[in-house]
Design an enzyme around this catalytic site. Sequence first.
Site, short mmCIF file in Angstrom:
data_model
loop_
_atom_site.label_atom_id
_atom_site.label_comp_id
_atom_site.label_asym_id
_atom_site.label_seq_id
_atom_site.Cartn_x
_atom_site.Cartn_y
_atom_site.Cartn_z
N LYS A 7 -4.72 2.23 -6.69
CA LYS A 7 -4.59 3.07 -5.51
C LYS A 7 -3.43 2.62 -4.64
O LYS A 7 -3.03 3.32 -3.71
CB LYS A 7 -5.88 2.99 -4.66
CG LYS A 7 -7.13 3.44 -5.34
CD LYS A 7 -8.32 3.32 -4.35
CE LYS A 7 -9.53 2.85 -5.04
NZ LYS A 7 -10.62 2.51 -4.09
N ASP A 58 3.09 -0.57 -5.74
CA ASP A 58 3.09 -1.18 -4.40
C ASP A 58 3.72 -2.57 -4.42
O ASP A 58 4.58 -2.88 -3.60
CB ASP A 58 1.66 -1.22 -3.82
CG ASP A 58 0.64 -1.91 -4.71
OD1 ASP A 58 0.94 -2.28 -5.88
OD2 ASP A 58 -0.52 -2.08 -4.26
N ILE A 59 3.31 -3.40 -5.37
CA ILE A 59 3.79 -4.78 -5.36
C ILE A 59 3.77 -5.35 -6.78
O ILE A 59 2.83 -5.11 -7.53
CB ILE A 59 2.96 -5.65 -4.37
CG1 ILE A 59 3.52 -7.08 -4.25
CG2 ILE A 59 1.49 -5.67 -4.73
CD1 ILE A 59 2.98 -7.84 -3.04
N ASP A 100 3.60 -8.75 -8.80
CA ASP A 100 3.22 -10.14 -8.62
C ASP A 100 3.58 -10.89 -9.90
O ASP A 100 4.69 -11.37 -10.06
CB ASP A 100 1.73 -10.18 -8.27
CG ASP A 100 1.22 -11.57 -7.94
OD1 ASP A 100 2.02 -12.53 -7.94
OD2 ASP A 100 0.00 -11.72 -7.70
N THR A 144 1.16 -5.89 -14.74
CA THR A 144 0.80 -4.48 -14.60
C THR A 144 1.98 -3.58 -14.98
O THR A 144 1.84 -2.68 -15.82
CB THR A 144 0.36 -4.18 -13.15
OG1 THR A 144 -0.73 -5.06 -12.82
CG2 THR A 144 -0.07 -2.73 -12.99
N LYS A 159 7.23 -9.99 -5.49
CA LYS A 159 7.00 -11.41 -5.16
C LYS A 159 8.00 -12.34 -5.85
O LYS A 159 8.03 -13.52 -5.56
CB LYS A 159 5.56 -11.81 -5.49
CG LYS A 159 4.55 -11.18 -4.53
CD LYS A 159 3.17 -11.82 -4.61
CE LYS A 159 2.31 -11.33 -3.45
NZ LYS A 159 0.88 -11.72 -3.60
N ASP A 179 -4.40 -3.39 -0.34
CA ASP A 179 -5.72 -3.71 0.18
C ASP A 179 -6.07 -5.18 -0.03
O ASP A 179 -5.47 -5.89 -0.83
CB ASP A 179 -6.78 -2.89 -0.56
CG ASP A 179 -7.01 -3.41 -1.99
OD1 ASP A 179 -6.01 -3.53 -2.73
OD2 ASP A 179 -8.16 -3.73 -2.34
#
Length: 171
Positions: A42, A99-100, A102, A106, A130, A157
């Site tokens: 999400k 979104d990010i 790391d 993913t 990151k 989140d």
Amino acid sequence: MSGAHQVVFDEATIRSRVSELAREIEAVYGDEHRLILVGLLKGSFVFLADLAREIRLPLQVDFMSVSSYGHGTTSSGSVRFEYSGRIPVAGRHVLLVEDIVDSGTTVREVVARLRAQGAESVETCTLLHKRIASGAPQPRFVGFDAPNGFLVGYGLDHAEDFRHLPYIASL
Ligand code: IMP
Ligand code: MG
């Protein structure tokens, strides 16, 4: 927002970077690419909504949902696909919106899946990076280098809280 949280990127900073990203994307793609933005749920929902409205090209929007196995371990992580979207990507130019990044697991797995489905091209646009991912293909478009620490807000989140914050904060 309660507790000890620190704003890392405020609304104006995000807004201006998102519009710069849109210009970077417009410099790479044209009308003929019939771009598909694929947001990873999400976390990308706020970023994708803003980015899509800034890109002055015809485009379509889809989403995918994955959950990670073994996140936080040193083992080769892999992801489980929960929802793979509705628009067939074969022969299409896909821009994955995250979104990010790391560990990079993913994005690596999702890009591999989209390529396996026959996408003509697959690039990644991540709001935050990151910069710890090594050996993984780097996203073509990066909003901000993320500071150390866990970030929330603007879609990100912590245990499903804080996604609605209009800024990005560090917990
Ligand atoms: P990766 O697969 O290790 O690159 O992890 C990427 C995913 O982990 C992102 O899609 C986020 O859902 C989550 N994530 C990683 N770091 C953060 C953070 O600082 N805040 C919120 N979510 C994060
Ligand atoms: Mg995520």
